[in-house]
Write a protein that holds these residues in place. Structure first.
Motif, PDB file in Angstrom:
ATOM      1  N   MET A  59     -92.462 -16.572   1.485  1.00  0.00           N
ATOM      2  CA  MET A  59     -92.674 -15.474   0.530  1.00  0.00           C
ATOM      3  C   MET A  59     -92.488 -16.004  -0.886  1.00  0.00           C
ATOM      4  SD  MET A  59     -90.667 -11.813   0.241  1.00  0.00           S
ATOM      5  CE  MET A  59     -91.471 -11.078   1.649  1.00  0.00           C
ATOM      6  N   SER A  60     -93.510 -15.830  -1.719  1.00  0.00           N
ATOM      7  CA  SER A  60     -93.445 -16.367  -3.085  1.00  0.00           C
ATOM      8  C   SER A  60     -92.753 -15.381  -4.022  1.00  0.00           C
ATOM      9  CB  SER A  60     -94.856 -16.661  -3.598  1.00  0.00           C
ATOM     10  OG  SER A  60     -95.628 -15.478  -3.620  1.00  0.00           O
ATOM     11  N   THR A  61     -92.202 -15.921  -5.102  1.00  0.00           N
ATOM     12  CA  THR A  61     -91.494 -15.123  -6.100  1.00  0.00           C
ATOM     13  C   THR A  61     -92.374 -14.911  -7.319  1.00  0.00           C
ATOM     14  OG1 THR A  61     -89.317 -15.922  -5.394  1.00  0.00           O
ATOM     15  CG2 THR A  61     -89.493 -15.061  -7.638  1.00  0.00           C
ATOM     16  N   HIS A  62     -92.427 -13.675  -7.798  1.00  0.00           N
ATOM     17  CA  HIS A  62     -93.082 -13.334  -9.058  1.00  0.00           C
ATOM     18  C   HIS A  62     -92.041 -12.732  -9.998  1.00  0.00           C
ATOM     19  CE1 HIS A  62     -97.479 -13.585  -7.861  1.00  0.00           C
ATOM     20  NE2 HIS A  62     -96.847 -13.763  -6.702  1.00  0.00           N
ATOM     21  N   VAL A  63     -92.215 -12.966 -11.288  1.00  0.00           N
ATOM     22  CA  VAL A  63     -91.301 -12.434 -12.299  1.00  0.00           C
ATOM     23  C   VAL A  63     -92.087 -11.559 -13.267  1.00  0.00           C
ATOM     24  CG1 VAL A  63     -89.756 -12.981 -14.222  1.00  0.00           C
ATOM     25  CG2 VAL A  63     -89.684 -14.365 -12.136  1.00  0.00           C
ATOM     26  N   VAL A  64     -91.629 -10.321 -13.447  1.00  0.00           N
ATOM     27  CA  VAL A  64     -92.229  -9.384 -14.390  1.00  0.00           C
ATOM     28  C   VAL A  64     -91.299  -9.239 -15.590  1.00  0.00           C
ATOM     29  CG1 VAL A  64     -92.968  -7.001 -14.786  1.00  0.00           C
ATOM     30  CG2 VAL A  64     -93.411  -8.114 -12.570  1.00  0.00           C
ATOM     31  N   ILE A  65     -91.823  -9.511 -16.780  1.00  0.00           N
ATOM     32  CA  ILE A  65     -91.043  -9.403 -18.013  1.00  0.00           C
ATOM     33  C   ILE A  65     -91.538  -8.195 -18.797  1.00  0.00           C
ATOM     34  CG2 ILE A  65     -90.393 -10.534 -20.173  1.00  0.00           C
ATOM     35  CD1 ILE A  65     -90.934 -13.210 -18.782  1.00  0.00           C
ATOM     36  N   MET A  66     -90.637  -7.273 -19.075  1.00  0.00           N
ATOM     37  CA  MET A  66     -90.980  -6.090 -19.869  1.00  0.00           C
ATOM     38  C   MET A  66     -90.743  -6.418 -21.346  1.00  0.00           C
ATOM     39  SD  MET A  66     -89.254  -3.114 -17.492  1.00  0.00           S
ATOM     40  CE  MET A  66     -87.644  -3.928 -17.464  1.00  0.00           C
ATOM     41  N   ALA A  67     -91.809  -6.350 -22.142  1.00  0.00           N
ATOM     42  CA  ALA A  67     -91.727  -6.821 -23.527  1.00  0.00           C
ATOM     43  C   ALA A  67     -92.442  -5.893 -24.499  1.00  0.00           C
ATOM     44  CB  ALA A  67     -92.308  -8.231 -23.631  1.00  0.00           C
ATOM     45  N   GLY A  68     -92.268  -4.587 -24.313  1.00  0.00           N
ATOM     46  CA  GLY A  68     -92.997  -3.649 -25.159  1.00  0.00           C
ATOM     47  C   GLY A  68     -92.181  -2.972 -26.238  1.00  0.00           C
ATOM     48  N   GLY A  69     -90.855  -3.228 -26.291  1.00  0.00           N
ATOM     49  CA  GLY A  69     -89.994  -2.521 -27.242  1.00  0.00           C
ATOM     50  C   GLY A  69     -90.198  -2.959 -28.678  1.00  0.00           C
ATOM     51  N   VAL A  70     -89.712  -2.113 -29.608  1.00  0.00           N
ATOM     52  CA  VAL A  70     -89.876  -2.421 -31.035  1.00  0.00           C
ATOM     53  C   VAL A  70     -88.586  -2.883 -31.696  1.00  0.00           C
ATOM     54  CG1 VAL A  70     -91.812  -0.843 -31.306  1.00  0.00           C
ATOM     55  CG2 VAL A  70     -89.496  -0.004 -31.709  1.00  0.00           C
ATOM     56  N   GLY A  71     -87.438  -2.769 -31.028  1.00  0.00           N
ATOM     57  CA  GLY A  71     -86.195  -3.324 -31.541  1.00  0.00           C
ATOM     58  C   GLY A  71     -85.805  -2.840 -32.921  1.00  0.00           C
ATOM     59  N   SER A  72     -85.881  -1.517 -33.145  1.00  0.00           N
ATOM     60  CA  SER A  72     -85.666  -0.986 -34.491  1.00  0.00           C
ATOM     61  C   SER A  72     -84.228  -1.114 -34.976  1.00  0.00           C
ATOM     62  CB  SER A  72     -86.094   0.484 -34.528  1.00  0.00           C
ATOM     63  OG  SER A  72     -85.404   1.251 -33.560  1.00  0.00           O
ATOM     64  N   ARG A  73     -83.274  -1.307 -34.068  1.00  0.00           N
ATOM     65  CA  ARG A  73     -81.879  -1.427 -34.491  1.00  0.00           C
ATOM     66  C   ARG A  73     -81.573  -2.774 -35.131  1.00  0.00           C
ATOM     67  NH1 ARG A  73     -78.839   0.557 -29.125  1.00  0.00           N
ATOM     68  NH2 ARG A  73     -80.635  -0.489 -28.200  1.00  0.00           N
ATOM     69  N   PHE A  74     -82.521  -3.712 -35.078  1.00  0.00           N
ATOM     70  CA  PHE A  74     -82.337  -5.025 -35.702  1.00  0.00           C
ATOM     71  C   PHE A  74     -83.141  -5.182 -36.994  1.00  0.00           C
ATOM     72  CE2 PHE A  74     -80.424  -6.726 -31.774  1.00  0.00           C
ATOM     73  CZ  PHE A  74     -79.443  -7.547 -32.330  1.00  0.00           C
ATOM     74  N   TRP A  75     -83.575  -4.073 -37.579  1.00  0.00           N
ATOM     75  CA  TRP A  75     -84.245  -4.161 -38.878  1.00  0.00           C
ATOM     76  C   TRP A  75     -83.287  -4.771 -39.910  1.00  0.00           C
ATOM     77  CZ3 TRP A  75     -83.312  -2.237 -43.750  1.00  0.00           C
ATOM     78  CH2 TRP A  75     -84.365  -2.342 -44.663  1.00  0.00           C
ATOM     79  N   PRO A  76     -83.782  -5.588 -40.861  1.00  0.00           N
ATOM     80  CA  PRO A  76     -85.184  -5.965 -41.108  1.00  0.00           C
ATOM     81  C   PRO A  76     -85.642  -7.197 -40.322  1.00  0.00           C
ATOM     82  CG  PRO A  76     -83.811  -6.854 -42.837  1.00  0.00           C
ATOM     83  CD  PRO A  76     -82.885  -6.086 -41.924  1.00  0.00           C
ATOM     84  N   LEU A  77     -84.741  -7.745 -39.504  1.00  0.00           N
ATOM     85  CA  LEU A  77     -85.120  -8.917 -38.707  1.00  0.00           C
ATOM     86  C   LEU A  77     -86.230  -8.568 -37.730  1.00  0.00           C
ATOM     87  CD1 LEU A  77     -84.311 -11.888 -38.236  1.00  0.00           C
ATOM     88  CD2 LEU A  77     -82.744 -11.068 -36.471  1.00  0.00           C
ATOM     89  N   SER A  78     -86.092  -7.421 -37.076  1.00  0.00           N
ATOM     90  CA  SER A  78     -87.075  -6.950 -36.102  1.00  0.00           C
ATOM     91  C   SER A  78     -87.835  -5.778 -36.691  1.00  0.00           C
ATOM     92  CB  SER A  78     -86.356  -6.518 -34.815  1.00  0.00           C
ATOM     93  OG  SER A  78     -87.243  -5.922 -33.904  1.00  0.00           O
ATOM     94  N   THR A  79     -89.154  -5.821 -36.597  1.00  0.00           N
ATOM     95  CA  THR A  79     -90.008  -4.751 -37.107  1.00  0.00           C
ATOM     96  C   THR A  79     -91.033  -4.367 -36.045  1.00  0.00           C
ATOM     97  OG1 THR A  79     -91.665  -6.252 -38.034  1.00  0.00           O
ATOM     98  CG2 THR A  79     -89.781  -5.660 -39.456  1.00  0.00           C
ATOM     99  N   PRO A  80     -91.667  -3.198 -36.153  1.00  0.00           N
ATOM    100  CA  PRO A  80     -92.707  -2.836 -35.185  1.00  0.00           C
ATOM    101  C   PRO A  80     -93.847  -3.846 -35.133  1.00  0.00           C
ATOM    102  CG  PRO A  80     -92.024  -0.905 -36.415  1.00  0.00           C
ATOM    103  CD  PRO A  80     -91.363  -2.081 -37.072  1.00  0.00           C
ATOM    104  N   GLN A  81     -94.092  -4.563 -36.227  1.00  0.00           N
ATOM    105  CA  GLN A  81     -95.148  -5.571 -36.251  1.00  0.00           C
ATOM    106  C   GLN A  81     -94.730  -6.852 -35.529  1.00  0.00           C
ATOM    107  OE1 GLN A  81     -94.069  -3.928 -39.190  1.00  0.00           O
ATOM    108  NE2 GLN A  81     -95.679  -2.411 -38.770  1.00  0.00           N
ATOM    109  N   PHE A  82     -93.416  -7.156 -35.539  1.00  0.00           N
ATOM    110  CA  PHE A  82     -92.911  -8.388 -34.915  1.00  0.00           C
ATOM    111  C   PHE A  82     -91.493  -8.116 -34.409  1.00  0.00           C
ATOM    112  CE2 PHE A  82     -91.780 -12.883 -34.539  1.00  0.00           C
ATOM    113  CZ  PHE A  82     -92.971 -13.435 -34.099  1.00  0.00           C
ATOM    114  N   PRO A  83     -91.381  -7.512 -33.201  1.00  0.00           N
ATOM    115  CA  PRO A  83     -90.076  -7.066 -32.706  1.00  0.00           C
ATOM    116  C   PRO A  83     -89.202  -8.190 -32.173  1.00  0.00           C
ATOM    117  CG  PRO A  83     -91.803  -6.501 -31.159  1.00  0.00           C
ATOM    118  CD  PRO A  83     -92.491  -7.079 -32.344  1.00  0.00           C
ATOM    119  N   LYS A  84     -87.976  -7.828 -31.867  1.00  0.00           N
ATOM    120  CA  LYS A  84     -86.908  -8.805 -31.639  1.00  0.00           C
ATOM    121  C   LYS A  84     -87.164  -9.752 -30.474  1.00  0.00           C
ATOM    122  CE  LYS A  84     -84.000  -5.855 -28.700  1.00  0.00           C
ATOM    123  NZ  LYS A  84     -82.640  -5.410 -28.390  1.00  0.00           N
ATOM    124  N   GLN A  85     -87.917  -9.316 -29.441  1.00  0.00           N
ATOM    125  CA  GLN A  85     -88.128 -10.203 -28.295  1.00  0.00           C
ATOM    126  C   GLN A  85     -88.910 -11.466 -28.659  1.00  0.00           C
ATOM    127  OE1 GLN A  85     -89.126  -7.015 -28.481  1.00  0.00           O
ATOM    128  NE2 GLN A  85     -91.116  -6.650 -27.533  1.00  0.00           N
TER     129      GLN A  85
END
Length: 343
Positions: A1-27
């Motif tokens: 049985m093979s392993t697959h990895v799903v990475i969820m990367a859709g957040g905007v990280g607004s609590r890290f402003w100005p480092l993280s922005t909707p245009q270029f979020p923290k992930q």
């Protein structure tokens, strides 16, 4: 049985402003100052457990180019572009249904893209044991982090008994508690932080979705068969995987947890970043060329500046990115979203 990895990367990280922005979020940012973004570190910690051909990323359609740039070895067809934010249940359902098209026997790990793990070797041991558990069972394993403080910012997993050496049944999930309740959880010894990392085989997760969220299951099935993502995905119910699957499945005794201690943090705010950075004798942590004079308990991220000199600050956040500067008391960081929208 093979392993697959799903990475969820859709957040905007607004609590890290100005480092993280909707245009270029923290992930996609090198928040730790180590030369790798958070999503790159997420992939790194799975090396040896899963080939790059078995990685999947679900992200906002605006970030697909950034994912390609930072993770060029992930197949183009494995980067799933969400046309609208619908929370984690539709995101995960889509990825797992796509995996079924390629590998109907897959064993799957689902993980956020913006957490930090300090002990990769221990992380891999826990994931391997969890994958072994789900490979031959119709069950779900959630990774539970052994708490070291009465944390009010995380949800909790209540497991049966206090055996922390292996996989244990989950009794129930708990929402973020107040301080008194969190202290009781810590004292009880059978409560773990919910890391949002899930392990299951493809048959189990799609069967659970069909059972507990049949409308969502049918929508995703139709979407994958027709390729009509733009029209169907935005109509999916906006719901987390915890409410959609984990909680009802735990009532049916289908959910287990693997207690873990591998230096995990969800890196959700500046306080959690401060915790992970190296500190000077006065408790200051920084990324960039920063000099402190008579400062205590500050967290600074200014990697884009040649030099930063701070004097006389006690308990402050200082961050600069693309000409935007934040200077804020750490005790007021819950107001950063408010600050970021100020004109």
């Amino acid at each position: 049985m093979s392993t697959h990895v799903v990475i969820m990367a859709g957040g905007v990280g607004s609590r890290f402003w100005p480092l993280s922005t909707p245009q270029f979020p923290k992930q996609f940012i090198d928040i730790l100052g180590c030369g790798r973004s958070l999503i790159q570190l997420t992939v790194d910690r799975f090396q040896g457990l899963c080939p790059m051909s078995n990685f999947w990323v679900v992200t906002n359609e605006n970030y697909v180019g950034t994912v390609h740039e930072q993770l060029p070895d992930i197949p183009e067809g494995h980067i799933l572009a969400e046309p609208a934010a619908r929370n984690t249940a539709p995101c995960i359902a889509w990825a797992c249904r796509m995996i079924k098209e390629e590998d109907a026997q897959a064993n799957i790990v689902v993980t956020p893209s913006d957490a930090v793990v300090m002990n990769t070797q221990e992380f891999q041991r826990v994931i391997k044991e969890s994958l072994d558990f789900t490979a031959s069972r119709q069950c779900i394993v959630t990774i539970g982090i052994k708490p070291n403080r009465p944390e009010t910012g995380y949800g909790y997993v209540c497991m049966k008994g206090c055996d922390t050496d292996g996989v244990a049944p989950v009794l129930e999930f708990k929402e973020k508690p107040d301080l008194e309740t969190a202290q009781e959880y810590l004292k009880a010894g059978n409560y773990l932080w919910n890391a949002g990392i899930f392990v299951w085989n493809v048959k189990t997760v799609l069967g659970a979705l069909e059972c507990y969220k049949p409308v969502l299951s049918e929508q995703i099935d139709t979407m994958v068969r027709t390729g009509n993502v733009k029209e169907i995905f935005p109509t999916c119910e906006k719901i987390s995987i915890d409410f959609a699957v984990m909680e009802p499945a735990s009532h049916d005794s289908l959910v287990y947890t693997h207690p873990a201690d591998f230096g995990w943090s969800d890196l959700g705010n500046w306080s959690s970043l401060h915790e992970k950075l190296a500190h000077d004798a006065q408790g200051n942590g920084s990324v960039g060329n920063v000099s402190f004079y008579e400062c205590d308990n500050c967290v600074v991220h200014a990697s884009g500046l040649k030099r930063v000199v701070l004097q006389g600050l006690d308990g402050y956040i200082v961050s600069e990115k693309d000409g935007q500067l934040l200077v804020c008391r750490r005790s007021e960081e819950q107001r950063i979203r408010e600050f970021s929208s100020a004109k």
